[in-house]
Design a protein around this motif. Structure first.
Motif, PDB file in Angstrom:
ATOM      1  N   ASN A   1       0.817  -1.227   0.000  1.00  0.00           N
ATOM      2  CA  ASN A   1       0.000   0.000   0.000  1.00  0.00           C
ATOM      3  C   ASN A   1       0.846   1.270   0.000  1.00  0.00           C
ATOM      4  O   ASN A   1       0.324   2.367   0.211  1.00  0.00           O
ATOM      5  CB  ASN A   1      -0.932  -0.001   1.216  1.00  0.00           C
ATOM      6  CG  ASN A   1      -1.985  -1.095   1.124  1.00  0.00           C
ATOM      7  OD1 ASN A   1      -2.497  -1.390   0.044  1.00  0.00           O
ATOM      8  ND2 ASN A   1      -2.297  -1.713   2.258  1.00  0.00           N
ATOM      9  N   ARG A   2       2.151   1.100  -0.242  1.00  0.00           N
ATOM     10  CA  ARG A   2       3.091   2.225  -0.346  1.00  0.00           C
ATOM     11  C   ARG A   2       3.266   2.975   0.964  1.00  0.00           C
ATOM     12  O   ARG A   2       3.618   4.165   0.972  1.00  0.00           O
ATOM     13  CB  ARG A   2       2.652   3.227  -1.442  1.00  0.00           C
ATOM     14  CG  ARG A   2       2.330   2.587  -2.773  1.00  0.00           C
ATOM     15  CD  ARG A   2       3.548   1.994  -3.437  1.00  0.00           C
ATOM     16  NE  ARG A   2       3.203   1.243  -4.649  1.00  0.00           N
ATOM     17  CZ  ARG A   2       4.085   0.553  -5.373  1.00  0.00           C
ATOM     18  NH1 ARG A   2       5.356   0.524  -5.007  1.00  0.00           N
ATOM     19  NH2 ARG A   2       3.696  -0.108  -6.445  1.00  0.00           N
TER      20      ARG A   2
ATOM     21  N   ASN B   1       8.450   1.273  -1.250  1.00  0.00           N
ATOM     22  CA  ASN B   1       7.266   2.115  -1.436  1.00  0.00           C
ATOM     23  C   ASN B   1       7.307   2.855  -2.763  1.00  0.00           C
ATOM     24  O   ASN B   1       6.296   2.962  -3.466  1.00  0.00           O
ATOM     25  CB  ASN B   1       7.154   3.147  -0.310  1.00  0.00           C
ATOM     26  CG  ASN B   1       6.857   2.527   1.034  1.00  0.00           C
ATOM     27  OD1 ASN B   1       6.264   1.468   1.124  1.00  0.00           O
ATOM     28  ND2 ASN B   1       7.274   3.206   2.090  1.00  0.00           N
ATOM     29  N   ASP B   2       8.469   3.374  -3.125  1.00  0.00           N
ATOM     30  CA  ASP B   2       8.574   4.291  -4.259  1.00  0.00           C
ATOM     31  C   ASP B   2       8.811   3.596  -5.596  1.00  0.00           C
ATOM     32  O   ASP B   2       8.409   4.140  -6.642  1.00  0.00           O
ATOM     33  CB  ASP B   2       9.715   5.280  -4.020  1.00  0.00           C
ATOM     34  CG  ASP B   2       9.476   6.197  -2.835  1.00  0.00           C
ATOM     35  OD1 ASP B   2       8.305   6.308  -2.406  1.00  0.00           O
ATOM     36  OD2 ASP B   2      10.453   6.782  -2.332  1.00  0.00           O
ATOM     37  N   HIS B   3       9.447   2.416  -5.595  1.00  0.00           N
ATOM     38  CA  HIS B   3       9.937   1.885  -6.866  1.00  0.00           C
ATOM     39  C   HIS B   3       9.461   0.474  -7.208  1.00  0.00           C
ATOM     40  O   HIS B   3       9.516   0.088  -8.379  1.00  0.00           O
ATOM     41  CB  HIS B   3      11.468   1.901  -6.878  1.00  0.00           C
ATOM     42  CG  HIS B   3      12.065   3.246  -6.657  1.00  0.00           C
ATOM     43  ND1 HIS B   3      11.937   4.279  -7.569  1.00  0.00           N
ATOM     44  CD2 HIS B   3      12.776   3.749  -5.612  1.00  0.00           C
ATOM     45  CE1 HIS B   3      12.570   5.355  -7.106  1.00  0.00           C
ATOM     46  NE2 HIS B   3      13.079   5.069  -5.927  1.00  0.00           N
ATOM     47  N   ALA B   4       9.024  -0.321  -6.242  1.00  0.00           N
ATOM     48  CA  ALA B   4       8.692  -1.716  -6.523  1.00  0.00           C
ATOM     49  C   ALA B   4       7.333  -1.857  -7.191  1.00  0.00           C
ATOM     50  O   ALA B   4       6.357  -1.231  -6.781  1.00  0.00           O
ATOM     51  CB  ALA B   4       8.723  -2.533  -5.231  1.00  0.00           C
ATOM     52  N   ASP B   5       7.295  -2.694  -8.220  1.00  0.00           N
ATOM     53  CA  ASP B   5       6.034  -3.032  -8.878  1.00  0.00           C
ATOM     54  C   ASP B   5       5.523  -4.326  -8.260  1.00  0.00           C
ATOM     55  O   ASP B   5       6.044  -5.410  -8.558  1.00  0.00           O
ATOM     56  CB  ASP B   5       6.249  -3.205 -10.382  1.00  0.00           C
ATOM     57  CG  ASP B   5       4.946  -3.459 -11.138  1.00  0.00           C
ATOM     58  OD1 ASP B   5       3.921  -3.738 -10.490  1.00  0.00           O
ATOM     59  OD2 ASP B   5       4.966  -3.399 -12.380  1.00  0.00           O
TER      60      ASP B   5
ATOM     61  N   ILE C   1      -1.595 -10.830   0.213  1.00  0.00           N
ATOM     62  CA  ILE C   1      -2.631  -9.915  -0.249  1.00  0.00           C
ATOM     63  C   ILE C   1      -2.022  -8.724  -0.992  1.00  0.00           C
ATOM     64  O   ILE C   1      -1.133  -8.046  -0.479  1.00  0.00           O
ATOM     65  CB  ILE C   1      -3.490  -9.429   0.931  1.00  0.00           C
ATOM     66  CG1 ILE C   1      -4.223 -10.612   1.576  1.00  0.00           C
ATOM     67  CG2 ILE C   1      -4.484  -8.366   0.477  1.00  0.00           C
ATOM     68  CD1 ILE C   1      -4.983 -10.257   2.819  1.00  0.00           C
ATOM     69  N   GLY C   2      -2.500  -8.518  -2.207  1.00  0.00           N
ATOM     70  CA  GLY C   2      -2.065  -7.373  -2.997  1.00  0.00           C
ATOM     71  C   GLY C   2      -0.802  -7.584  -3.792  1.00  0.00           C
ATOM     72  O   GLY C   2      -0.423  -6.735  -4.602  1.00  0.00           O
ATOM     73  N   VAL C   3      -0.110  -8.702  -3.580  1.00  0.00           N
ATOM     74  CA  VAL C   3       1.149  -8.977  -4.262  1.00  0.00           C
ATOM     75  C   VAL C   3       0.922 -10.057  -5.315  1.00  0.00           C
ATOM     76  O   VAL C   3       0.321 -11.090  -5.038  1.00  0.00           O
ATOM     77  CB  VAL C   3       2.233  -9.449  -3.266  1.00  0.00           C
ATOM     78  CG1 VAL C   3       3.504  -9.843  -4.000  1.00  0.00           C
ATOM     79  CG2 VAL C   3       2.519  -8.355  -2.237  1.00  0.00           C
ATOM     80  N   LYS C   4       1.416  -9.806  -6.514  1.00  0.00           N
ATOM     81  CA  LYS C   4       1.321 -10.799  -7.581  1.00  0.00           C
ATOM     82  C   LYS C   4       2.719 -11.324  -7.880  1.00  0.00           C
ATOM     83  O   LYS C   4       3.550 -10.615  -8.449  1.00  0.00           O
ATOM     84  CB  LYS C   4       0.704 -10.191  -8.841  1.00  0.00           C
ATOM     85  CG  LYS C   4       0.523 -11.208  -9.962  1.00  0.00           C
ATOM     86  CD  LYS C   4      -0.134 -10.582 -11.180  1.00  0.00           C
ATOM     87  CE  LYS C   4      -0.327 -11.609 -12.284  1.00  0.00           C
ATOM     88  NZ  LYS C   4      -0.972 -11.005 -13.485  1.00  0.00           N
ATOM     89  N   ILE C   5       2.962 -12.568  -7.492  1.00  0.00           N
ATOM     90  CA  ILE C   5       4.237 -13.201  -7.816  1.00  0.00           C
ATOM     91  C   ILE C   5       4.071 -13.893  -9.159  1.00  0.00           C
ATOM     92  O   ILE C   5       3.332 -14.865  -9.283  1.00  0.00           O
ATOM     93  CB  ILE C   5       4.674 -14.197  -6.721  1.00  0.00           C
ATOM     94  CG1 ILE C   5       4.812 -13.468  -5.383  1.00  0.00           C
ATOM     95  CG2 ILE C   5       5.997 -14.846  -7.105  1.00  0.00           C
ATOM     96  CD1 ILE C   5       5.309 -14.333  -4.252  1.00  0.00           C
ATOM     97  N   VAL C   6       4.755 -13.376 -10.155  1.00  0.00           N
ATOM     98  CA  VAL C   6       4.547 -13.873 -11.514  1.00  0.00           C
ATOM     99  C   VAL C   6       5.521 -14.970 -11.894  1.00  0.00           C
ATOM    100  O   VAL C   6       5.242 -15.759 -12.803  1.00  0.00           O
ATOM    101  CB  VAL C   6       4.627 -12.728 -12.544  1.00  0.00           C
ATOM    102  CG1 VAL C   6       3.515 -11.734 -12.318  1.00  0.00           C
ATOM    103  CG2 VAL C   6       5.980 -12.037 -12.505  1.00  0.00           C
ATOM    104  N   GLY C   7       6.686 -15.044 -11.227  1.00  0.00           N
ATOM    105  CA  GLY C   7       7.674 -16.009 -11.678  1.00  0.00           C
ATOM    106  C   GLY C   7       8.561 -16.551 -10.580  1.00  0.00           C
ATOM    107  O   GLY C   7       8.730 -15.942  -9.518  1.00  0.00           O
ATOM    108  N   LEU C   8       9.136 -17.722 -10.875  1.00  0.00           N
ATOM    109  CA  LEU C   8      10.054 -18.411  -9.982  1.00  0.00           C
ATOM    110  C   LEU C   8      11.307 -18.746 -10.770  1.00  0.00           C
ATOM    111  O   LEU C   8      11.237 -19.410 -11.803  1.00  0.00           O
ATOM    112  CB  LEU C   8       9.403 -19.687  -9.435  1.00  0.00           C
ATOM    113  CG  LEU C   8      10.262 -20.609  -8.572  1.00  0.00           C
ATOM    114  CD1 LEU C   8      10.703 -19.909  -7.291  1.00  0.00           C
ATOM    115  CD2 LEU C   8       9.490 -21.898  -8.233  1.00  0.00           C
ATOM    116  N   LEU C   9      12.453 -18.282 -10.291  1.00  0.00           N
ATOM    117  CA  LEU C   9      13.742 -18.513 -10.935  1.00  0.00           C
ATOM    118  C   LEU C   9      14.583 -19.413 -10.039  1.00  0.00           C
ATOM    119  O   LEU C   9      14.920 -19.036  -8.918  1.00  0.00           O
ATOM    120  CB  LEU C   9      14.455 -17.184 -11.169  1.00  0.00           C
ATOM    121  CG  LEU C   9      15.918 -17.243 -11.614  1.00  0.00           C
ATOM    122  CD1 LEU C   9      16.042 -17.902 -12.992  1.00  0.00           C
ATOM    123  CD2 LEU C   9      16.538 -15.848 -11.611  1.00  0.00           C
TER     124      LEU C   9
END
Length: 303
Positions: free
Chosen positions: A141-142, A150-154, A183-191
């Motif tokens: 929620n920044r 807060n400022d830079h992470a997508d 909640i609110g976080v989308k983890i798109v990939g696993l490396l």
């Protein structure tokens, strides 16, 4: 006296000795971890700093050169390797590698610390890593305690990543995300880079540092032992990086095949480097094959 001392000690990984354990319980570490401070890298413009929190262990953050302060960039939560026993986010090896990764892929990185065996037995490393993952998620929620997040992470483009034992932990964090959610976080990939998983062969080190585990029947150690559970991977993409001469190569391939058979609906790819051994990209990061691997990783993170 030296002879008696040797007779009372067990040395683990004789080809790469990490510690001795004596009959009286005393532990002697044979490979102390060197550390370096955070920095502003003059060649790449990557900044790094260390965090402190009451909810998790310190972590090191890496921020690439920012050209648009309003833009949000992918976030990689990276977990270091070292057989659950050695290394650190603050070591020269990982500091230098993640500085390069942040620069090449234009991603923000949170490098995770966890308590090490044999002083701290597994599964404590999983618990420590999960605490940091949740701390990162607290910024969605920044309004979290760390301004860079807060400022830079997508938070719509988050990746879990790691090498060797860290890849094992990253996989388990992904499985836990599928169960507990963020909640609110989308983890798109696993490396997963040269991931450490077990198969049906005995492993003296894991038997010692994870006494509560059923070992090859434990999906935390051997994900292929519970193939159907892998359908719960909480992401849409997985990249497994293997090396031809790595002693863990077959386990990486077995993981890849198990995920494909699990019913998971995402896309999994495997990239194998010929002629190289375990985590070669960390010991020889400037060689052409390490550069090729970095390009492959960067492409995965920005696809």
């Amino acid at each position: 006296m030296a002879s008696n001392t040797a007779e009372t000690a067990r040395v683990f990984f004789p080809a790469f000795p990490m510690f001795r354990v004596y009959k009286d319980g005393r532990i002697e570490r044979l490979r102390p971890t060197e550390t370096v401070p955070p920095s502003n890298d003059p060649q790449t413009g990557v900044q790094s700093k260390d965090t402190s929190s009451e909810s998790c262990l310190p972590a090191r953050l890496f921020l690439p050169k920012i050209t648009d302060p309003t833009a949000k960039i992918p976030l990689v939560i990276y977990i270091h390797g070292g057989a659950f026993c050695i290394e650190s986010p603050f070591s020269p090896t990982y500091h230098n590698y993640l500085t390069s990764l942040a620069n090449r892929a234009n991603v923000m990185v949170v490098s995770v610390q966890y308590r090490k065996a044999p002083e701290h037995l597994l599964p404590v490393a999983y618990d420590d890593a999960w605490a940091t993952v949740k701390w990162v998620a607290s910024h969605v929620n920044r309004d979290g305690p760390e301004p860079w997040l807060n400022d830079h992470a997508d938070f719509e483009r988050v990746f879990l990543a790691g090498d060797s034992a860290g890849a094992n932990i990253a996989h388990n964090m992904m499985m836990k995300t599928g169960i507990d959610g963020l909640i609110g976080v989308k983890i798109v990939g696993l490396l997963l880079m040269n991931p450490f998983f077990m198969n049906n062969e005995p492993d003296e080190l894991i038997e010692f540092i994870f006494p509560s585990s059923s070992l090859c029947d434990d999906p935390r150690m051997n994900p292929a032992s519970a193939i159907k559970d892998l359908a719960g991977l909480a992401c849409s993409r997985v990249l497994v990086c293997a090396s031809e001469k790595d002693f863990l190569r077959d386990r990486a391939i077995s993981y890849y095949e198990a995920v494909r058979k699990s019913g998971w609906e995402g896309v999994i790819d495997i990239f194998e480097t010929p002629g190289e051994g375990h985590v070669f990209h960390l010991s020889n990061p400037s060689c052409q094959k390490a550069v090729d691997l970095m390009n492959q990783v960067s492409s995965f993170l920005n696809r």
